[in-house]
Design a protein around this motif. Structure first.
Motif, mmCIF file in Angstrom:
data_model
loop_
_atom_site.group_PDB
_atom_site.id
_atom_site.type_symbol
_atom_site.label_atom_id
_atom_site.label_comp_id
_atom_site.label_asym_id
_atom_site.label_seq_id
_atom_site.Cartn_x
_atom_site.Cartn_y
_atom_site.Cartn_z
ATOM 1 N N SER A 212 0.823 -1.211 0.000
ATOM 2 C CA SER A 212 0.000 0.000 0.000
ATOM 3 C C SER A 212 0.857 1.261 0.000
ATOM 4 C CB SER A 212 -0.933 0.002 1.216
ATOM 5 O OG SER A 212 -0.205 0.080 2.423
ATOM 6 N N VAL A 213 1.890 1.278 0.805
ATOM 7 C CA VAL A 213 2.685 2.496 0.961
ATOM 8 C C VAL A 213 3.668 2.681 -0.200
ATOM 9 C CG1 VAL A 213 4.352 3.668 2.446
ATOM 10 C CG2 VAL A 213 2.437 2.433 3.464
ATOM 11 N N HIS A 214 4.367 1.616 -0.556
ATOM 12 C CA HIS A 214 5.427 1.759 -1.545
ATOM 13 C C HIS A 214 4.900 1.932 -2.960
ATOM 14 C CE1 HIS A 214 8.040 -0.401 1.621
ATOM 15 N NE2 HIS A 214 8.259 0.892 1.665
ATOM 16 N N ASP A 215 3.756 1.337 -3.284
ATOM 17 C CA ASP A 215 3.196 1.533 -4.618
ATOM 18 C C ASP A 215 2.746 2.981 -4.805
ATOM 19 O OD1 ASP A 215 3.727 -1.071 -5.126
ATOM 20 O OD2 ASP A 215 1.650 -1.751 -5.209
ATOM 21 N N ALA A 238 -12.128 2.656 -7.258
ATOM 22 C CA ALA A 238 -11.050 1.676 -7.391
ATOM 23 C C ALA A 238 -10.915 0.837 -6.129
ATOM 24 C CB ALA A 238 -9.731 2.387 -7.693
ATOM 25 N N THR A 239 -11.090 1.451 -4.964
ATOM 26 C CA THR A 239 -11.015 0.707 -3.707
ATOM 27 C C THR A 239 -12.115 -0.343 -3.640
ATOM 28 O OG1 THR A 239 -10.097 2.667 -2.602
ATOM 29 C CG2 THR A 239 -10.968 0.919 -1.194
ATOM 30 N N ARG A 240 -13.312 0.012 -4.096
ATOM 31 C CA ARG A 240 -14.411 -0.969 -4.142
ATOM 32 C C ARG A 240 -14.125 -2.075 -5.147
ATOM 33 N NH1 ARG A 240 -17.701 3.533 -3.207
ATOM 34 N NH2 ARG A 240 -17.774 4.028 -5.431
ATOM 35 N N ALA A 241 -13.663 -1.699 -6.322
ATOM 36 C CA ALA A 241 -13.468 -2.674 -7.395
ATOM 37 C C ALA A 241 -12.359 -3.661 -7.080
ATOM 38 C CB ALA A 241 -13.167 -1.946 -8.706
ATOM 39 N N ALA A 332 -4.211 1.633 -7.344
ATOM 40 C CA ALA A 332 -4.999 0.927 -8.355
ATOM 41 C C ALA A 332 -5.538 1.911 -9.395
ATOM 42 C CB ALA A 332 -6.147 0.169 -7.701
ATOM 43 N N HIS A 333 -6.067 3.044 -8.935
ATOM 44 C CA HIS A 333 -6.657 3.997 -9.880
ATOM 45 C C HIS A 333 -5.605 4.687 -10.743
ATOM 46 C CE1 HIS A 333 -9.077 7.082 -11.683
ATOM 47 N NE2 HIS A 333 -8.326 8.034 -11.138
ATOM 48 N N TYR A 334 -4.553 5.179 -10.110
ATOM 49 C CA TYR A 334 -3.605 6.020 -10.849
ATOM 50 C C TYR A 334 -2.504 5.241 -11.566
ATOM 51 C CZ TYR A 334 -5.684 10.153 -8.745
ATOM 52 O OH TYR A 334 -6.567 11.145 -8.387
#
Length: 416
Positions: A212-215, A238-241, A332-334
């Protein structure tokens, strides 16, 4: 008491008993030996050329599977030591947790899963178990490789999903193939069922924290996202998907507000300067500390310990889980859903499908010697498909492309 003293003989047992080491060899615990075996494994070296999120060839700053695994190992070791468990076990599990990932990261995993239905599917965690207990040969039991012959406690800590395909609570997620069930049953003999040992829980959390942090950090440096100007609705979607199907927009907004209140959360866009790079690294460190500190406190509050094996469970506060998921949603989104990435992902899946088909057609002559031997020993077409999947999963991004060029593109070019 040393943490190692909390682990009984069953936890230290190996599938194949090994003779004592030389008297002049360095004195190490069984768990320290396990760590060394994973560090020196060929499959560990290959992680340096496998995709984490962005391909390792795209930039010399972005993380690959090896650097990600090293970072997960550091987080896991520190948390394990803070909880009073054996840090070598959690660290080794973290170092090993991605060994089974094929070329092109999770995208390659999805491609091989679609191809391998006839031989029992594909899952990176099940492939990790297969590597550790079969493919990464160090110890033999008669004519059969038993892989690195790790201790029961370490091998169990490497098992994120202790169940077979279709048996667990998460669709598509499993930790053992049918023909690896005997060693899995040996590993789980002292704790049947689907409960994960505490060290596996530590490894899994460390993976989520680092991911989560490094990506997000990589996305900022690559210019793909600006933490001061996030599209909150898109991040929520994106969090939901990808991670939390039922999370509401309002909840994601509240989590983003909470994260923005961290003292060193950026107030101006990243400009690539050393000052901004240092600030970003310090933010990464603070967020990791925030997550691990919250988990440590909650775990201590929930049980008296000791926090080893199956004597306790890790406790992840709901707010911490939400913050981790939202950060993953940002990436995920960006990053993962960016238009250039989507086109590339499709081509990667096609490449692996074509490579598997070519290897099946060519047979053992196109396989590396260990896999050619497995092909000759295979009893049926399903077993031969599994051999080809093992071969392809072992490749790096670059070697998959090169082998495809030789076997597929070269074959097409030579056709009259």
């Amino acid at each position: 008491m040393d943490a190692s003293d909390l682990y009984d003989d069953a936890a230290r047992e190996r599938l194949v008993e090994e003779p004592p080491k030389r008297v002049d060899a360095p004195i190490r615990t069984p768990f320290e030996r396990d760590r060394a075996r994973v560090v020196h494994a060929a499959s560990s070296r290959r992680l340096a050329a496998k995709t984490q999120v962005v391909g390792p060839q795209s930039d010399d700053f972005v993380r690959n599977r090896l650097t990600h695994s090293l970072e997960v190992a550091q987080v896991a070791r520190d948390l394990s030591r803070a909880l009073g468990s054996q840090p070598d076990i959690a660290e080794t599990a973290a170092l090993a947790h991605d060994l089974g990932h094929p070329p092109f990261g999770h995208n390659g995993e999805r491609a091989l899963a679609a191809i391998s239905a006839e031989c029992g599917g594909f899952e990176g965690n099940a492939q990790t178990l297969r590597l550790l207990t079969r493919l990464e040969a160090k110890t033999f039991d008669g004519d059969r490789s038993v892989g690195l012959n790790l201790t029961r406690a370490t091998l169990d800590a490497c098992t994120k999903y202790p169940w077979g395909i279709g048996e667990g609570p998460f669709p598509g997620k499993f930790g053992v193939y049918a023909d690896d069930r005997p060693v899995f049953d040996w590993m789980r003999a002292t704790q049947p069922g689907q409960r994960r040992c505490l060290e596996a829980q530590v490894m899994d959390l460390a993976d989520d924290v680092a991911y989560s942090v490094h990506d997000v950090e990589d996305g900022v440096v690559a210019g793909r996202l600006d933490l001061t100007r996030l599209d909150r609705a898109a991040v929520a979607e994106a969090t939901r998907a990808w991670y939390l199907p039922d999370v509401a927009d309002e909840t994601v907004a509240e989590v983003l507000d909470d994260l923005a209140r961290i003292d060193i959360w950026p107030s101006t866009p990243y400009d690539g300067s050393r000052r901004h790079l240092a600030a970003l690294k310090n933010l990464t460190s603070d967020v990791i500390g925030r997550f691990c500190g919250a988990v440590q406190q909650a775990t201590f509050a929930a049980a008296p310990g000791p926090f080893v094996r199956f004597r306790a469970d890790l406790v992840i506060p709901e707010q911490t889980a939400l913050e981790i998921a939202v950060l993953k949603g940002i990436a995920a989104h960006y990053v993962m859903q960016a238009a250039d990435r989507v086109a590339l992902l499709g081509r990667q899946r096609e490449l692996l499908a074509e490579l598997v088909e070519a290897l099946i057609d060519r047979g053992p002559d196109a396989l590396d010697r260990p896999f050619a031997d497995d092909w000759h020993a295979a009893a049926d077409d399903a077993a031969r498909l599994r051999v080809v999947i093992d071969q392809v999963a072992s490749l790096t991004d670059a070697s998959a492309v090169a082998r495809h060029a030789r076997l597929v593109d070269g074959a097409v070019a030579s056709t009259p």
